[in-house]
Motif scaffolding. Structure first.
Motif, PDB file in Angstrom:
ATOM      1  N   ALA A  26       0.832  -1.207   0.000  1.00 19.04           N
ATOM      2  CA  ALA A  26       0.000   0.000   0.000  1.00 19.04           C
ATOM      3  C   ALA A  26       0.864   1.254   0.000  1.00 19.04           C
ATOM      4  N   MET A  27       1.961   1.251   0.722  1.00 19.04           N
ATOM      5  CA  MET A  27       2.826   2.426   0.764  1.00 19.04           C
ATOM      6  C   MET A  27       3.569   2.620  -0.555  1.00 19.04           C
ATOM      7  N   LEU A  28       3.952   1.550  -1.218  1.00 16.49           N
ATOM      8  CA  LEU A  28       4.712   1.672  -2.456  1.00 16.49           C
ATOM      9  C   LEU A  28       3.832   2.022  -3.649  1.00 16.49           C
ATOM     10  N   THR A  29       2.554   1.677  -3.594  1.00 17.60           N
ATOM     11  CA  THR A  29       1.678   1.936  -4.733  1.00 17.60           C
ATOM     12  C   THR A  29       0.734   3.113  -4.498  1.00 17.60           C
ATOM     13  N   ALA A  30       0.837   3.774  -3.369  1.00 18.69           N
ATOM     14  CA  ALA A  30      -0.047   4.902  -3.075  1.00 18.69           C
ATOM     15  C   ALA A  30       0.306   6.080  -3.970  1.00 18.69           C
ATOM     16  N   PRO A  31      -0.689   6.871  -4.386  1.00 16.92           N
ATOM     17  CA  PRO A  31      -0.376   8.047  -5.192  1.00 16.92           C
ATOM     18  C   PRO A  31       0.384   9.077  -4.363  1.00 16.92           C
ATOM     19  N   LYS A  32       1.336   9.706  -5.002  1.00 16.99           N
ATOM     20  CA  LYS A  32       2.159  10.697  -4.303  1.00 16.99           C
ATOM     21  C   LYS A  32       1.405  12.021  -4.225  1.00 16.99           C
ATOM     22  N   LEU A  33       1.257  12.550  -3.039  1.00 11.54           N
ATOM     23  CA  LEU A  33       0.573  13.818  -2.831  1.00 11.54           C
ATOM     24  C   LEU A  33       1.607  14.916  -2.638  1.00 11.54           C
ATOM     25  N   THR A  34       1.415  16.009  -3.361  1.00 11.89           N
ATOM     26  CA  THR A  34       2.290  17.162  -3.207  1.00 11.89           C
ATOM     27  C   THR A  34       1.435  18.366  -2.850  1.00 11.89           C
ATOM     28  N   PRO A  35       1.923  19.225  -1.983  1.00 10.93           N
ATOM     29  CA  PRO A  35       1.152  20.400  -1.596  1.00 10.93           C
ATOM     30  C   PRO A  35       0.879  21.300  -2.802  1.00 10.93           C
ATOM     31  N   GLY A  36      -0.337  21.807  -2.880  1.00  8.27           N
ATOM     32  CA  GLY A  36      -0.711  22.704  -3.952  1.00  8.27           C
ATOM     33  C   GLY A  36      -1.420  22.031  -5.111  1.00  8.27           C
ATOM     34  N   ASP A  37      -1.287  20.722  -5.246  1.00 11.34           N
ATOM     35  CA  ASP A  37      -1.984  20.008  -6.313  1.00 11.34           C
ATOM     36  C   ASP A  37      -3.456  19.885  -5.973  1.00 11.34           C
ATOM     37  N   PRO A  38      -4.333  19.995  -6.978  1.00 12.71           N
ATOM     38  CA  PRO A  38      -5.759  19.827  -6.694  1.00 12.71           C
ATOM     39  C   PRO A  38      -6.074  18.374  -6.354  1.00 12.71           C
ATOM     40  N   ILE A  39      -7.053  18.207  -5.490  1.00 10.68           N
ATOM     41  CA  ILE A  39      -7.495  16.864  -5.117  1.00 10.68           C
ATOM     42  C   ILE A  39      -8.488  16.403  -6.167  1.00 10.68           C
TER      43      ILE A  39
END
Length: 51
Positions: A26-39
Motif C-alpha cells: 500500500a505504501m509503495l503503490t499509493a499516489p504521491k501527494l504534493t502540496p498545492g496540487d488539486p485533489i
C-alpha cells in the motif's frame, strides 16, 4: 496442547507477515501527494445532488 500452541504461534506470525507485506504494498503503490496540487475526486455525473 503444546502442539496447538505452536500452530497458533505460527498462525499469528503468518498474519503479522501478511499484514506487513500488505502495508508495504500500500505504501509503495499509493499516489504521491504534493502540496498545492488539486485533489481529484471522481464522482458519477448521474448521481443525485442533495444540496
Amino acid at each position: 496442547m503444546r502442539r496447538v500452541a505452536t500452530w497458533m504461534l505460527y498462525g499469528v506470525g503468518a498474519l503479522a507477515c501478511a499484514y506487513l507485506a500488505l502495508y508495504a504494498y500500500a505504501m509503495l503503490t499509493a499516489p504521491k501527494l504534493t502540496p498545492g496540487d488539486p485533489i481529484r475526486i471522481f464522482r458519477n455525473p448521474d448521481a443525485p445532488k442533495y444540496s
